[in-house]
Design a protein around this motif. Sequence first.
Motif, PDB file in Angstrom:
ATOM      1  N   ASP A  50       0.650  -1.190  -0.197  1.00 45.82           N
ATOM      2  CA  ASP A  50       0.016  -0.211   0.024  1.00 45.82           C
ATOM      3  C   ASP A  50       0.909   1.266  -0.014  1.00 45.82           C
ATOM      4  O   ASP A  50       0.584   2.155  -0.608  1.00 45.82           O
ATOM      5  N   PHE A  51       1.837   1.438   0.759  1.00 47.62           N
ATOM      6  CA  PHE A  51       2.757   2.443   0.790  1.00 47.62           C
ATOM      7  C   PHE A  51       3.423   2.793  -0.396  1.00 47.62           C
ATOM      8  O   PHE A  51       3.689   3.713  -0.748  1.00 47.62           O
ATOM      9  N   ALA A  52       3.934   1.583  -0.866  1.00 48.12           N
ATOM     10  CA  ALA A  52       4.718   1.598  -2.163  1.00 48.12           C
ATOM     11  C   ALA A  52       4.031   2.106  -3.287  1.00 48.12           C
ATOM     12  O   ALA A  52       4.344   2.882  -4.028  1.00 48.12           O
ATOM     13  N   ALA A  53       2.672   1.759  -3.345  1.00 54.50           N
ATOM     14  CA  ALA A  53       1.641   2.059  -4.461  1.00 54.50           C
ATOM     15  C   ALA A  53       1.450   3.499  -4.335  1.00 54.50           C
ATOM     16  O   ALA A  53       1.453   3.988  -5.435  1.00 54.50           O
ATOM     17  N   LEU A  54       1.181   3.868  -2.901  1.00 53.65           N
ATOM     18  CA  LEU A  54       0.865   5.479  -2.717  1.00 53.65           C
ATOM     19  C   LEU A  54       1.897   6.306  -3.254  1.00 53.65           C
ATOM     20  O   LEU A  54       1.693   7.053  -4.319  1.00 53.65           O
ATOM     21  N   PHE A  55       3.040   6.117  -2.973  1.00 51.27           N
ATOM     22  CA  PHE A  55       4.243   6.799  -3.374  1.00 51.27           C
ATOM     23  C   PHE A  55       4.868   6.740  -4.524  1.00 51.27           C
ATOM     24  O   PHE A  55       5.062   7.765  -5.207  1.00 51.27           O
ATOM     25  N   VAL A  56       4.894   5.289  -5.188  1.00 52.40           N
ATOM     26  CA  VAL A  56       5.466   5.266  -6.548  1.00 52.40           C
ATOM     27  C   VAL A  56       4.453   5.939  -7.456  1.00 52.40           C
ATOM     28  O   VAL A  56       5.049   6.520  -8.515  1.00 52.40           O
ATOM     29  N   THR A  57       3.196   5.476  -7.129  1.00 48.98           N
ATOM     30  CA  THR A  57       2.176   6.154  -8.106  1.00 48.98           C
ATOM     31  C   THR A  57       2.313   7.730  -8.095  1.00 48.98           C
ATOM     32  O   THR A  57       2.328   8.223  -9.231  1.00 48.98           O
ATOM     33  N   GLY A  58       2.248   8.437  -7.124  1.00 44.83           N
ATOM     34  CA  GLY A  58       2.542   9.789  -6.857  1.00 44.83           C
ATOM     35  C   GLY A  58       3.594  10.228  -7.628  1.00 44.83           C
ATOM     36  O   GLY A  58       3.671  11.338  -8.393  1.00 44.83           O
ATOM     37  N   GLY A  59       4.732   9.577  -7.325  1.00 48.91           N
ATOM     38  CA  GLY A  59       5.980   9.971  -8.073  1.00 48.91           C
ATOM     39  C   GLY A  59       6.295   9.791  -9.448  1.00 48.91           C
ATOM     40  O   GLY A  59       6.539  10.680 -10.101  1.00 48.91           O
ATOM     41  N   LEU A  60       5.473   8.937  -9.935  1.00 52.06           N
ATOM     42  CA  LEU A  60       5.787   8.404 -11.314  1.00 52.06           C
ATOM     43  C   LEU A  60       4.754   9.619 -11.964  1.00 52.06           C
ATOM     44  O   LEU A  60       5.255  10.079 -13.132  1.00 52.06           O
ATOM     45  N   PHE A  61       3.526   9.925 -11.604  1.00 52.17           N
ATOM     46  CA  PHE A  61       2.728  10.700 -12.324  1.00 52.17           C
ATOM     47  C   PHE A  61       3.377  12.304 -12.154  1.00 52.17           C
ATOM     48  O   PHE A  61       3.300  12.958 -13.179  1.00 52.17           O
ATOM     49  N   ALA A  62       3.976  12.635 -10.906  1.00 53.47           N
ATOM     50  CA  ALA A  62       4.760  13.912 -10.993  1.00 53.47           C
ATOM     51  C   ALA A  62       5.760  13.935 -11.921  1.00 53.47           C
ATOM     52  O   ALA A  62       6.062  15.249 -12.602  1.00 53.47           O
ATOM     53  N   LEU A  63       6.478  12.780 -12.247  1.00 53.19           N
ATOM     54  CA  LEU A  63       7.732  13.016 -12.744  1.00 53.19           C
ATOM     55  C   LEU A  63       7.141  12.955 -14.328  1.00 53.19           C
ATOM     56  O   LEU A  63       7.766  13.887 -15.308  1.00 53.19           O
ATOM     57  N   TYR A  64       6.292  12.336 -14.546  1.00 54.15           N
ATOM     58  CA  TYR A  64       5.493  12.319 -16.093  1.00 54.15           C
ATOM     59  C   TYR A  64       5.101  13.709 -16.537  1.00 54.15           C
ATOM     60  O   TYR A  64       5.443  14.163 -17.590  1.00 54.15           O
ATOM     61  N   GLY A  65       4.494  14.482 -15.506  1.00 54.36           N
ATOM     62  CA  GLY A  65       3.967  15.737 -15.718  1.00 54.36           C
ATOM     63  C   GLY A  65       5.085  16.766 -15.895  1.00 54.36           C
ATOM     64  O   GLY A  65       5.144  17.407 -16.856  1.00 54.36           O
ATOM     65  N   ALA A  66       6.211  16.691 -15.275  1.00 54.96           N
ATOM     66  CA  ALA A  66       7.159  17.479 -15.362  1.00 54.96           C
ATOM     67  C   ALA A  66       7.925  17.133 -16.376  1.00 54.96           C
ATOM     68  O   ALA A  66       8.502  18.146 -17.036  1.00 54.96           O
ATOM     69  N   TRP A  67       8.345  16.054 -16.678  1.00 56.38           N
ATOM     70  CA  TRP A  67       9.123  15.579 -18.107  1.00 56.38           C
ATOM     71  C   TRP A  67       8.204  16.114 -19.173  1.00 56.38           C
ATOM     72  O   TRP A  67       8.968  16.877 -20.068  1.00 56.38           O
TER      73      TRP A  67
END
Length: 129
Positions: A50-67
Amino acid sequence: MKQAIRAAVMLVGLFNLVLGFAFLIRPAEMAAKFFIVPQGIQGLATIRADFAALFVTGGLFALYGAWNRRAAPLAVPIILLAIALTGRCITLIVDGVVPTSFTPMMVEAVMIAVLILGTRAFATRQWGR
């Protein structure tokens, strides 16, 4: 200015990605840092998942948006962090305040602010493309 915001959004994404992978690899250690006590193997599995899912999902979407300089993907980490911050606020009301209450709230609020700035900086790009 847009480049600075983009870099800040990327840092938010990387921070969350690192946290997510840390929960995946070292769930017991990370649980202790987050004041969580897992109960047995299933408790560790829940923290890992659950914690990995929360943080990895948020992180990937932030990186995708920024990139890609796109605002729409930033909605995902904004919503995840806003729900987390809301949960912390409810805890303050229901359970009270402890000395460690405000640091994670400030971190979440700063990340939300950075991501909102990112949505505004990237808003010139169309959301669906």
